[in-house]
Structure formats: structure tokens, C-alpha cells
Design an enzyme around this catalytic site. Sequence first.
Site, mmCIF file in Angstrom:
data_model
loop_
_atom_site.group_PDB
_atom_site.id
_atom_site.type_symbol
_atom_site.label_atom_id
_atom_site.label_comp_id
_atom_site.label_asym_id
_atom_site.label_seq_id
_atom_site.Cartn_x
_atom_site.Cartn_y
_atom_site.Cartn_z
ATOM 1 N N SER A 81 -21.903 85.039 -27.473
ATOM 2 C CA SER A 81 -20.928 84.765 -26.411
ATOM 3 C C SER A 81 -19.441 84.967 -26.604
ATOM 4 C CB SER A 81 -20.845 83.242 -27.028
ATOM 5 O OG SER A 81 -22.199 82.044 -26.662
ATOM 6 N N LYS A 84 -18.274 87.327 -22.967
ATOM 7 C CA LYS A 84 -17.201 85.751 -23.227
ATOM 8 C C LYS A 84 -15.696 86.183 -22.683
ATOM 9 C CE LYS A 84 -19.640 81.668 -23.131
ATOM 10 N NZ LYS A 84 -20.884 81.475 -23.910
ATOM 11 N N SER A 329 -17.215 77.170 -25.778
ATOM 12 C CA SER A 329 -18.078 78.002 -25.677
ATOM 13 C C SER A 329 -18.944 78.355 -24.373
ATOM 14 C CB SER A 329 -18.645 78.739 -26.228
ATOM 15 O OG SER A 329 -20.067 80.027 -26.306
#
Length: 525
Positions: A81, A84, A329
Amino acid sequence: MRKRTLISGAVAVTAAGAITIAGTVVAQAQETGDDALAAAIDAILADPKLVDSQANILVKDATTGEVVYDHNGNQRAIPASNNKIATVAGAFEVLGADYTFATEVLGDRPVDGVVDGDLYLRGSGDPSMLIEDYQKLAADLADAGVSTVNGDLVADDTAFDDARHGDEWAWGDLQYADAMEISALTVASTSTSNQAGTVRVFVDPGAAEGDDAKITLSPANDYVEIVNEATTGAAGSGDEISINRDEHSNTITVTGTLGTDAGQTYGTRSVIEPTDLVASIFEDALEDNGITLNGDVVSGEETPQGPETLASHASAPLADLAADLMKPSNNSYAEAFFKAVGNATTGEGTFEAGQEGVYAAIEKYGVNTDPIRQVDGSGMSRWDEVTPDMVTDLLIGAKEASWFDAWYASFPVACADGTLASRMCDTAAEGNVHAKTGTLTSVSALSGYVTDADGRELVFSVLFNDHLADSVKSLEDQVAVALASHSQDATEAEIKTFSEDESVTDPAKVIPGDKECSYYEPAVC
């Protein structure tokens, strides 16, 4: 730099290299400053949990860009993640902090309450849509006098392509909320889960042992089929419920037992073809508002030129959605941002266009995208690869962007919120570290901002791959606490004292390492 001790009198040097004065052992000078910090981080990386794994760490001065610590900083790794970070930066640059996703109902102007032709429900990718928003659109139509539609209900999700998952998303993850299908017309299960393209299955015990468990579904719909094989167990038997969606259909089977005193449990599962779920929900909403549909329900057709906007819904601004994405997330938000960037830059809401748009956006801020590969917005794919050098360059370069403050505010904060809510508490990192987490099996990451004890702002990126330990989150935290505790006068031993504090290393506080803490139900953050 070395911290030195002045001595006088008769001295001798022991075999171990220590200095003695009249029988008293005095430690020799120790490294201080950045050399001491480097030694402390090296010691963290010697932890047995990282044996035969890949550890990439880079720390830079956020003002000058000077490298403070480098361990494989130019080596590629799977970011999970941490992907991101670039996705949201790209969305801010391309779409703007004030951008809103629009969901519209279009058709011919009604005459005497009749829309003579098809009614179009057109999405632009809003991942925050809830059942209440679709019900409000139907109510707005009714308030405008619409009573009949002499045509089909067309669910237009063509702002994005029909690739519902990213490349190399794990097959075993696809029934779960964090691996939801991506659509430009979607709906989240609840306002608290905020994962689009999902339903949440609530399970309550029956009145007595042996009774069927009670099942409710959010959003309420007839699109998903529930098979209830769960029963009520004896008091004290706890929660032994399993909730599983069929690999090839929207049949969700609930099995196991739930004690009479166990209370409610739940599980959130992705749906196949979320556009069709939305169409079903909106068809019901039309009926509930007294609007007769005389045609069929059709999905995947583009709205033609000509129909007027009869009702519309706007999402919260992108700056607000970014926090809802980054702090917990949220994968569905990330993929919506990614494809929306692609649609805005090339006219195609595809993964390929999203990559092109994000790369072009972050290159403006000094990021070299040649050594990396980003194939999705969320980081679910194991084809994603970044370097700590690329991540830290973006963290520094973005400080010059007009949208930096909103982007920075979207990062989780240590011991405060998001996926860092329970991490690094009672340390110098608490309220100080603003960083994005990342987690897949054998992948763990933490990248962001920290201010050291001298007031120097640093950026850092920690990428761990290929470890067999269940979790290496405590090692990430030790690195972050070491950075927050560091000063030019601190010795390695002093930095280690802070980074090895029980609040960071206590095994009872270990965060699971196979997926983000917010993906557990309930969350373990």
C-alpha cells in the site's frame, strides 16, 4: 562525530579496548550524529526476523535532499500500500483538491410525470456512494414529478473499463473487501467500511441454542444470495462463524455457530459485477419512490448525447476523500483515483492510462519513474515495484506542490489515527511520524515524514520483502523511533534505548503482518 570523555591520571587499556583509571572502567568515545544513527539502524536490520530477506531503507533531509542513511535505497521492492503515496499525489496533481465525483440520473425531460425513453444512471467512479445516496437520487426524481419511465434503466459505468481487478491480484483474496471489483458505478456496504463494491453480512445469535442464526445484509438487496447454515451455540461457546462468497457467483454461505451470549459478528465480502448491484438497488429505490419502470435493467451502455440531467449527487472533495483513502488504506478509493486520473488525462479509465497519468504527474516533482513499475492504484499487485529513492524523492518534491498540505494531512499519524493508530505510542514518534503503511504476505513498508530531536525534518522509506516472520512492523517502528529520537549529540546506545522501548518491541503489541490492520474485522489498529 564522536562523543569524547576527558580523563587524567594513570591510565591503562584493557584487552577489550576500554580505558581504566585507578581500577575504574571508562567507556571509550562513541559515535554521535548521523554516524550513530546509521549504526543504530544497522543494528535493527540485524534482527533475526530479517534473515535472508530484502531490506531497503533510505533516509533524506527533507529540506536539502541530502542522504542521511542508505541501505539498498536504489533497489526495487514490492511496496504494497505504499503505492498509494504516488496514486494520491497523482490524483491531487491531475484532478485537483476540490475535485468531486459526479453520479447522475439522465433522461428526456419528463412530460406529465413520464420520461419517454431510457433512464440513465451514470457514474464517474465515486467510491464513496452508499445505498442512501442512490435512494436520495430516486427521491429527487420523484420530487421533480417523475412517476413513470417508458424505457430501460441503463447503468452507465463506462467511465472506467471492465477490468475489475489489477494484474496479479491474488486469487485467494478476491472474495474479500480489500480485493473488491472496480467499477465506475459502485456502492459501499456501510458508511464505516467504505470499501466500494462490497456487502456486509451481519450475523446474530438466535433466541436459543440450536436455532438458526439471524442474517442481515447491508446494503439490503436481492442481488446477493445468502445461504444460512449457521446455528446458535450454547452460552460461552463464542464466535465460530465463517462467511465465504463463492468464487464464481454472488452466493455467500454462512456456516458455524454463534453462542447465545456472543453478540453480533460480521464479515464484508466483495461482489461480482458491482454495477449490477447498483442497478438492482436503484431499481428498488425507484419502486420505493412510486416510479414505475416499464423497461428492463441494462448495464454497461454509454449514455448518448441529448438526455438532460434530472438528478445528481456530488462526492466530498478529493482532499477529504484522500484522507479516507490513506488513513485506513482503502483499496477501492485508490483504484477509483487511479482510473479517474487515467480518464482525465487520456479519456480512458484504464490501469494503463492511470499509470501514464500518475507517472506524468509525479515526474513534475523530480521523480524518476524509469526504475519503477506501478500497475494499479492500491498496491495489491505483486507486479508493483518501487525504490526508496523514488518514494523519498516524491516526499520531498511534493512539498513544492500547491496541494501538499492536503496530501500531507492524509497520511496516518503515529499513535493518532488510521493504520498507525496503535503504533509508536509513548515514544518520540507519537504525533510526529506521518507515514503510509503497506502490507502483503512477506511484504511490509512504512514511508513518510518525521522530525528529529534537533528539529530537522526527514523523509524516509522502509521496504521489507521476502521475510518469513509473521510481522516485521516492530522493526519499521524501531527505525521511525530512532529517527524521531536522533540528535547530533545522541550516541548509538542512546538512540537504541529509545528505539527498543517496550512500547515498540513488546510482543503483545505486535501488529499482524499479512494484511493492513484496518482490513481485519474488527480492525486491529
